[in-house]
Design a protein around this motif. Sequence first.
Motif, PDB file in Angstrom:
ATOM      1  N   GLU A  11     -28.371  28.954  35.576  1.00 21.80           N
ATOM      2  CA  GLU A  11     -27.787  30.301  35.530  1.00 21.80           C
ATOM      3  C   GLU A  11     -27.484  30.802  36.945  1.00 21.80           C
ATOM      4  O   GLU A  11     -26.469  31.454  37.170  1.00 21.80           O
ATOM      5  CB  GLU A  11     -28.718  31.276  34.819  1.00 21.80           C
ATOM      6  CG  GLU A  11     -28.817  31.047  33.331  1.00 21.80           C
ATOM      7  CD  GLU A  11     -29.780  32.020  32.657  1.00 21.80           C
ATOM      8  OE1 GLU A  11     -30.155  33.033  33.281  1.00 21.80           O
ATOM      9  OE2 GLU A  11     -30.148  31.760  31.509  1.00 21.80           O
ATOM     10  N   VAL A  12     -28.377  30.500  37.885  1.00 22.33           N
ATOM     11  CA  VAL A  12     -28.159  30.897  39.279  1.00 22.33           C
ATOM     12  C   VAL A  12     -26.954  30.132  39.833  1.00 22.33           C
ATOM     13  O   VAL A  12     -26.082  30.723  40.491  1.00 22.33           O
ATOM     14  CB  VAL A  12     -29.416  30.652  40.136  1.00 22.33           C
ATOM     15  CG1 VAL A  12     -29.135  30.926  41.611  1.00 22.33           C
ATOM     16  CG2 VAL A  12     -30.575  31.515  39.646  1.00 22.33           C
ATOM     17  N   ASP A  17     -21.334  30.054  41.537  1.00 21.66           N
ATOM     18  CA  ASP A  17     -19.996  29.490  41.359  1.00 21.66           C
ATOM     19  C   ASP A  17     -18.978  30.621  41.150  1.00 21.66           C
ATOM     20  O   ASP A  17     -17.888  30.601  41.721  1.00 21.66           O
ATOM     21  CB  ASP A  17     -19.944  28.543  40.154  1.00 21.66           C
ATOM     22  CG  ASP A  17     -20.648  27.220  40.407  1.00 21.66           C
ATOM     23  OD1 ASP A  17     -20.931  26.887  41.577  1.00 21.66           O
ATOM     24  OD2 ASP A  17     -20.931  26.521  39.404  1.00 21.66           O
ATOM     25  N   GLU A  18     -19.349  31.606  40.342  1.00 21.45           N
ATOM     26  CA  GLU A  18     -18.447  32.727  40.051  1.00 21.45           C
ATOM     27  C   GLU A  18     -18.238  33.621  41.264  1.00 21.45           C
ATOM     28  O   GLU A  18     -17.162  34.186  41.448  1.00 21.45           O
ATOM     29  CB  GLU A  18     -19.003  33.546  38.878  1.00 21.45           C
ATOM     30  CG  GLU A  18     -18.945  32.807  37.561  1.00 21.45           C
ATOM     31  CD  GLU A  18     -19.739  33.476  36.448  1.00 21.45           C
ATOM     32  OE1 GLU A  18     -20.354  34.547  36.683  1.00 21.45           O
ATOM     33  OE2 GLU A  18     -19.767  32.922  35.328  1.00 21.45           O
ATOM     34  N   LEU A  19     -19.264  33.759  42.096  1.00 23.42           N
ATOM     35  CA  LEU A  19     -19.153  34.611  43.284  1.00 23.42           C
ATOM     36  C   LEU A  19     -18.217  34.019  44.335  1.00 23.42           C
ATOM     37  O   LEU A  19     -17.628  34.751  45.116  1.00 23.42           O
ATOM     38  CB  LEU A  19     -20.533  34.832  43.923  1.00 23.42           C
ATOM     39  CG  LEU A  19     -21.519  35.703  43.177  1.00 23.42           C
ATOM     40  CD1 LEU A  19     -22.842  35.737  43.921  1.00 23.42           C
ATOM     41  CD2 LEU A  19     -20.971  37.111  43.004  1.00 23.42           C
ATOM     42  N   ASN A  20     -18.141  32.680  44.374  1.00 19.86           N
ATOM     43  CA  ASN A  20     -17.333  32.011  45.395  1.00 19.86           C
ATOM     44  C   ASN A  20     -17.687  32.554  46.781  1.00 19.86           C
ATOM     45  O   ASN A  20     -16.835  32.955  47.565  1.00 19.86           O
ATOM     46  CB  ASN A  20     -15.839  32.182  45.087  1.00 19.86           C
ATOM     47  CG  ASN A  20     -15.001  31.212  45.879  1.00 19.86           C
ATOM     48  OD1 ASN A  20     -15.478  30.172  46.321  1.00 19.86           O
ATOM     49  ND2 ASN A  20     -13.741  31.571  46.082  1.00 19.86           N
ATOM     50  N   HIS A  21     -18.985  32.601  47.070  1.00 15.76           N
ATOM     51  CA  HIS A  21     -19.521  33.212  48.280  1.00 15.76           C
ATOM     52  C   HIS A  21     -19.143  32.403  49.521  1.00 15.76           C
ATOM     53  O   HIS A  21     -19.228  31.184  49.526  1.00 15.76           O
ATOM     54  CB  HIS A  21     -21.049  33.297  48.160  1.00 15.76           C
ATOM     55  CG  HIS A  21     -21.661  34.292  49.071  1.00 15.76           C
ATOM     56  ND1 HIS A  21     -21.798  34.073  50.416  1.00 15.76           N
ATOM     57  CD2 HIS A  21     -22.169  35.523  48.823  1.00 15.76           C
ATOM     58  CE1 HIS A  21     -22.370  35.127  50.963  1.00 15.76           C
ATOM     59  NE2 HIS A  21     -22.611  36.024  50.014  1.00 15.76           N
ATOM     60  N   PRO A  22     -18.726  33.084  50.599  1.00 12.41           N
ATOM     61  CA  PRO A  22     -18.362  32.363  51.824  1.00 12.41           C
ATOM     62  C   PRO A  22     -19.545  31.617  52.463  1.00 12.41           C
ATOM     63  O   PRO A  22     -19.333  30.704  53.252  1.00 12.41           O
ATOM     64  CB  PRO A  22     -17.830  33.462  52.755  1.00 12.41           C
ATOM     65  CG  PRO A  22     -18.359  34.744  52.201  1.00 12.41           C
ATOM     66  CD  PRO A  22     -18.547  34.527  50.730  1.00 12.41           C
ATOM     67  N   LYS A  46     -31.998  38.051  40.223  1.00 18.02           N
ATOM     68  CA  LYS A  46     -32.439  39.426  40.392  1.00 18.02           C
ATOM     69  C   LYS A  46     -31.513  40.060  41.428  1.00 18.02           C
ATOM     70  O   LYS A  46     -31.177  39.413  42.427  1.00 18.02           O
ATOM     71  CB  LYS A  46     -33.893  39.459  40.886  1.00 18.02           C
ATOM     72  CG  LYS A  46     -34.419  40.854  41.104  1.00 18.02           C
ATOM     73  CD  LYS A  46     -35.864  40.816  41.528  1.00 18.02           C
ATOM     74  CE  LYS A  46     -36.366  42.227  41.707  1.00 18.02           C
ATOM     75  NZ  LYS A  46     -37.710  42.372  41.237  1.00 18.02           N
ATOM     76  N   TRP A  47     -31.116  41.281  41.222  1.00 18.81           N
ATOM     77  CA  TRP A  47     -30.234  41.984  42.147  1.00 18.81           C
ATOM     78  C   TRP A  47     -28.971  41.169  42.411  1.00 18.81           C
ATOM     79  O   TRP A  47     -28.463  41.128  43.521  1.00 18.81           O
ATOM     80  CB  TRP A  47     -30.931  42.345  43.444  1.00 18.81           C
ATOM     81  CG  TRP A  47     -32.163  43.177  43.280  1.00 18.81           C
ATOM     82  CD1 TRP A  47     -32.417  44.095  42.294  1.00 18.81           C
ATOM     83  CD2 TRP A  47     -33.322  43.166  44.102  1.00 18.81           C
ATOM     84  NE1 TRP A  47     -33.662  44.650  42.474  1.00 18.81           N
ATOM     85  CE2 TRP A  47     -34.232  44.098  43.585  1.00 18.81           C
ATOM     86  CE3 TRP A  47     -33.679  42.462  45.244  1.00 18.81           C
ATOM     87  CZ2 TRP A  47     -35.464  44.349  44.158  1.00 18.81           C
ATOM     88  CZ3 TRP A  47     -34.907  42.703  45.823  1.00 18.81           C
ATOM     89  CH2 TRP A  47     -35.784  43.639  45.280  1.00 18.81           C
ATOM     90  N   ASN A  48     -28.493  40.484  41.374  1.00 21.46           N
ATOM     91  CA  ASN A  48     -27.257  39.705  41.439  1.00 21.46           C
ATOM     92  C   ASN A  48     -27.315  38.581  42.479  1.00 21.46           C
ATOM     93  O   ASN A  48     -26.331  38.267  43.139  1.00 21.46           O
ATOM     94  CB  ASN A  48     -26.052  40.620  41.690  1.00 21.46           C
ATOM     95  CG  ASN A  48     -24.814  40.112  41.002  1.00 21.46           C
ATOM     96  OD1 ASN A  48     -24.877  39.253  40.124  1.00 21.46           O
ATOM     97  ND2 ASN A  48     -23.674  40.628  41.397  1.00 21.46           N
ATOM     98  N   GLY A  49     -28.501  37.983  42.621  1.00 20.53           N
ATOM     99  CA  GLY A  49     -28.667  36.856  43.533  1.00 20.53           C
ATOM    100  C   GLY A  49     -29.870  36.024  43.139  1.00 20.53           C
ATOM    101  O   GLY A  49     -30.631  36.388  42.232  1.00 20.53           O
ATOM    102  N   VAL A  64     -27.379  38.294  48.521  1.00 22.75           N
ATOM    103  CA  VAL A  64     -26.082  37.648  48.722  1.00 22.75           C
ATOM    104  C   VAL A  64     -24.925  38.605  48.425  1.00 22.75           C
ATOM    105  O   VAL A  64     -23.766  38.242  48.591  1.00 22.75           O
ATOM    106  CB  VAL A  64     -25.937  36.370  47.864  1.00 22.75           C
ATOM    107  CG1 VAL A  64     -26.983  35.345  48.244  1.00 22.75           C
ATOM    108  CG2 VAL A  64     -25.992  36.679  46.374  1.00 22.75           C
ATOM    109  N   GLN A  65     -25.253  39.817  47.986  1.00 22.41           N
ATOM    110  CA  GLN A  65     -24.231  40.811  47.655  1.00 22.41           C
ATOM    111  C   GLN A  65     -24.383  42.026  48.547  1.00 22.41           C
ATOM    112  O   GLN A  65     -25.517  42.458  48.793  1.00 22.41           O
ATOM    113  CB  GLN A  65     -24.376  41.238  46.195  1.00 22.41           C
ATOM    114  CG  GLN A  65     -24.020  40.188  45.213  1.00 22.41           C
ATOM    115  CD  GLN A  65     -22.525  39.889  45.206  1.00 22.41           C
ATOM    116  OE1 GLN A  65     -21.738  40.525  45.897  1.00 22.41           O
ATOM    117  NE2 GLN A  65     -22.139  38.904  44.442  1.00 22.41           N
ATOM    118  N   PRO A  66     -23.329  42.630  48.994  1.00 21.05           N
ATOM    119  CA  PRO A  66     -21.976  42.088  48.957  1.00 21.05           C
ATOM    120  C   PRO A  66     -21.867  40.939  49.962  1.00 21.05           C
ATOM    121  O   PRO A  66     -22.651  40.873  50.906  1.00 21.05           O
ATOM    122  CB  PRO A  66     -21.118  43.281  49.386  1.00 21.05           C
ATOM    123  CG  PRO A  66     -22.005  44.097  50.269  1.00 21.05           C
ATOM    124  CD  PRO A  66     -23.403  43.909  49.716  1.00 21.05           C
TER     125      PRO A  66
END
Length: 134
Positions: A11-12, A17-22, A46-49, A64-66
């Motif tokens: 799930e993480v 994958d969806e975030l496409n984080h730099p 948790k907390w979107n990370g 990891v957000q933003p």
Amino acid sequence: MTRQIINLNTEVTTLLDELNHPFRNEIELLRICILKTNNGLEENIKWNGPNYSIDNEDRITMRVQPPTKQIQLIFHRGAKKQEQPNDKLIANKSQMLVWKENDRAIVTFKSLQDIERGKTELTTIVNEWIKAAK
């Protein structure tokens, strides 16, 4: 020689994958480093990370957000506010730790090189935190 199994949570992985984080490479290196530290750690969101808990108690959350030019690890004792210890939760004098309260600290990484240089120290901090945050 025994191989250690690293239980990356699917799930993480999907979230990342969806975030496409730099900083995806940095995030992956930190995920592996943290999970290798202690077999009892479980990875979740948790907390979107990525978040790491032991015995169902949250202890380390990756901010990891933003998406910014850094990744932070927040060391804590769970979501509920607890009575503050008189002293810092761990005695580690690492320059990596920025203390926000006696039971909450942050470690910031700005590059893969930062993580590579700090892996041994980070492993020590994670182990000390898990023992002390019970």
